[in-house]
Design a protein around this motif. Structure first.
Motif, PDB file in Angstrom:
ATOM      1  N   ASN A   1      35.556  34.180  51.178  1.00 27.04           N
ATOM      2  CA  ASN A   1      34.137  34.509  51.648  1.00 27.04           C
ATOM      3  C   ASN A   1      33.312  33.514  50.517  1.00 27.04           C
ATOM      4  OD1 ASN A   1      32.110  35.308  52.579  1.00 27.04           O
ATOM      5  ND2 ASN A   1      32.566  37.541  52.698  1.00 27.04           N
ATOM      6  N   PRO A   2      32.562  32.725  51.175  1.00 25.45           N
ATOM      7  CA  PRO A   2      31.610  32.104  50.236  1.00 25.45           C
ATOM      8  C   PRO A   2      30.342  32.967  49.802  1.00 25.45           C
ATOM      9  CG  PRO A   2      31.358  31.481  52.383  1.00 25.45           C
ATOM     10  CD  PRO A   2      32.430  32.243  52.538  1.00 25.45           C
ATOM     11  N   ASN A   3      30.401  33.974  50.340  1.00 30.97           N
ATOM     12  CA  ASN A   3      29.082  35.138  50.061  1.00 30.97           C
ATOM     13  C   ASN A   3      29.602  36.006  48.870  1.00 30.97           C
ATOM     14  OD1 ASN A   3      27.013  33.652  51.706  1.00 30.97           O
ATOM     15  ND2 ASN A   3      27.665  34.955  53.257  1.00 30.97           N
ATOM     16  N   CYS A   4      30.914  36.096  48.636  1.00 31.38           N
ATOM     17  CA  CYS A   4      31.704  36.958  47.931  1.00 31.38           C
ATOM     18  C   CYS A   4      31.891  36.411  46.360  1.00 31.38           C
ATOM     19  CB  CYS A   4      32.922  37.672  48.370  1.00 31.38           C
ATOM     20  SG  CYS A   4      33.745  38.830  47.652  1.00 31.38           S
ATOM     21  N   ASN A   5      31.686  37.023  45.223  1.00 30.46           N
ATOM     22  CA  ASN A   5      32.251  36.542  43.959  1.00 30.46           C
ATOM     23  C   ASN A   5      33.251  37.267  43.411  1.00 30.46           C
ATOM     24  OD1 ASN A   5      29.961  34.562  43.960  1.00 30.46           O
ATOM     25  ND2 ASN A   5      28.502  36.291  43.301  1.00 30.46           N
ATOM     26  N   ASN A   6      33.846  37.968  44.236  1.00 34.95           N
ATOM     27  CA  ASN A   6      35.076  38.867  43.677  1.00 34.95           C
ATOM     28  C   ASN A   6      36.475  37.769  43.221  1.00 34.95           C
ATOM     29  OD1 ASN A   6      33.763  41.297  43.859  1.00 34.95           O
ATOM     30  ND2 ASN A   6      34.650  41.555  45.928  1.00 34.95           N
ATOM     31  N   SER A   7      37.116  38.156  42.187  1.00 32.63           N
ATOM     32  CA  SER A   7      38.468  37.439  41.848  1.00 32.63           C
ATOM     33  C   SER A   7      39.260  38.515  41.331  1.00 32.63           C
ATOM     34  CB  SER A   7      38.234  36.439  40.804  1.00 32.63           C
ATOM     35  OG  SER A   7      37.526  37.293  39.626  1.00 32.63           O
ATOM     36  N   TRP A   8      40.544  38.447  41.607  1.00 30.60           N
ATOM     37  CA  TRP A   8      41.707  39.057  41.183  1.00 30.60           C
ATOM     38  C   TRP A   8      42.748  38.214  40.728  1.00 30.60           C
ATOM     39  CZ3 TRP A   8      40.185  37.873  45.719  1.00 30.60           C
ATOM     40  CH2 TRP A   8      41.220  37.308  46.808  1.00 30.60           C
ATOM     41  N   ILE A   9      43.873  38.969  40.214  1.00 31.94           N
ATOM     42  CA  ILE A   9      45.188  38.455  39.816  1.00 31.94           C
ATOM     43  C   ILE A   9      46.089  38.899  40.817  1.00 31.94           C
ATOM     44  CG2 ILE A   9      46.920  38.549  37.885  1.00 31.94           C
ATOM     45  CD1 ILE A   9      44.835  39.025  35.960  1.00 31.94           C
ATOM     46  N   ASP A  10      46.853  37.770  41.436  1.00 32.11           N
ATOM     47  CA  ASP A  10      48.052  37.964  42.464  1.00 32.11           C
ATOM     48  C   ASP A  10      48.855  37.125  42.251  1.00 32.11           C
ATOM     49  OD1 ASP A  10      48.927  39.066  44.560  1.00 32.11           O
ATOM     50  OD2 ASP A  10      47.461  38.302  46.136  1.00 32.11           O
ATOM     51  N   LEU A  11      50.089  37.114  42.857  1.00 33.84           N
ATOM     52  CA  LEU A  11      51.088  36.239  42.873  1.00 33.84           C
ATOM     53  C   LEU A  11      50.710  34.658  43.247  1.00 33.84           C
ATOM     54  CD1 LEU A  11      53.963  38.203  44.844  1.00 33.84           C
ATOM     55  CD2 LEU A  11      53.873  37.618  42.224  1.00 33.84           C
TER      56      LEU A  11
ATOM     57  N   LYS B   1      51.524  31.640  44.910  1.00 28.69           N
ATOM     58  CA  LYS B   1      52.373  30.855  45.963  1.00 28.69           C
ATOM     59  C   LYS B   1      51.907  29.602  46.180  1.00 28.69           C
ATOM     60  CE  LYS B   1      53.058  35.451  48.315  1.00 28.69           C
ATOM     61  NZ  LYS B   1      52.780  36.381  49.622  1.00 28.69           N
ATOM     62  N   THR B   2      51.237  29.171  45.442  1.00 29.04           N
ATOM     63  CA  THR B   2      50.497  27.636  45.690  1.00 29.04           C
ATOM     64  C   THR B   2      50.916  26.871  44.568  1.00 29.04           C
ATOM     65  OG1 THR B   2      48.372  28.193  44.883  1.00 29.04           O
ATOM     66  CG2 THR B   2      48.723  28.470  47.247  1.00 29.04           C
ATOM     67  N   ASN B   3      51.644  27.414  43.667  1.00 26.26           N
ATOM     68  CA  ASN B   3      51.936  26.793  42.519  1.00 26.26           C
ATOM     69  C   ASN B   3      50.835  26.072  41.809  1.00 26.26           C
ATOM     70  OD1 ASN B   3      53.526  25.795  40.199  1.00 26.26           O
ATOM     71  ND2 ASN B   3      54.440  24.027  41.451  1.00 26.26           N
ATOM     72  N   ALA B   4      49.599  26.858  41.617  1.00 27.09           N
ATOM     73  CA  ALA B   4      48.326  26.402  41.146  1.00 27.09           C
ATOM     74  C   ALA B   4      48.730  25.961  39.868  1.00 27.09           C
ATOM     75  CB  ALA B   4      47.260  27.348  41.280  1.00 27.09           C
TER      76      ALA B   4
ATOM     77  N   ARG C   1      43.279  24.478  39.678  1.00 19.61           N
ATOM     78  CA  ARG C   1      42.290  24.974  40.290  1.00 19.61           C
ATOM     79  C   ARG C   1      42.831  26.315  40.957  1.00 19.61           C
ATOM     80  NH1 ARG C   1      39.874  22.002  45.121  1.00 19.61           N
ATOM     81  NH2 ARG C   1      41.894  21.275  45.188  1.00 19.61           N
ATOM     82  N   PRO C   2      41.913  27.607  40.575  1.00 20.44           N
ATOM     83  CA  PRO C   2      42.517  28.899  41.135  1.00 20.44           C
ATOM     84  C   PRO C   2      42.718  28.721  42.711  1.00 20.44           C
ATOM     85  CG  PRO C   2      40.794  29.216  39.737  1.00 20.44           C
ATOM     86  CD  PRO C   2      40.799  27.509  39.963  1.00 20.44           C
ATOM     87  N   PRO C   3      43.540  29.547  43.485  1.00 26.31           N
ATOM     88  CA  PRO C   3      43.439  29.219  44.887  1.00 26.31           C
ATOM     89  C   PRO C   3      42.398  30.074  45.493  1.00 26.31           C
ATOM     90  CG  PRO C   3      45.615  30.333  43.911  1.00 26.31           C
ATOM     91  CD  PRO C   3      44.595  29.981  42.969  1.00 26.31           C
TER      92      PRO C   3
END
Length: 71
Positions: free
Chosen positions: A10-20, A22-25, A28-30
């Motif tokens: 969501n472009p209006n949301c500034n949240n981030s979290w740690i998760d699995l 799955k994209t072999n990043a 850049r963070p997914p």
């Protein structure tokens, strides 16, 4: 298992979290998932795996057609 920081889709949301991861990043963070707050607030549902881009689909189709031509 590898973990990576995810940013909310969501472009209006500034949240981030740690998760699995799955994209072999690598660099850049997914940003293909919504955070839990947006899921609850707007009723979004996160996919189990990352979506395939249009470019990737075209590459897969070309590879399949080449394989079929060889047969």
């Amino acid at each position: 298992m590898n973990y990576v920081v995810h940013f909310c889709k969501n472009p209006n949301c500034n949240n981030s979290w740690i998760d699995l991861d799955k994209t072999n990043a690598k660099s850049r963070p997914p940003q293909w998932k919504y955070c839990m707050e947006c899921c609850k607030k707007y009723g979004y549902i996160n996919p189990d795996k990352p979506p395939i881009s249009k470019k990737k689909r075209e590459q897969l189709e070309k590879a399949r057609s080449k394989i079929e031509k060889r047969r």
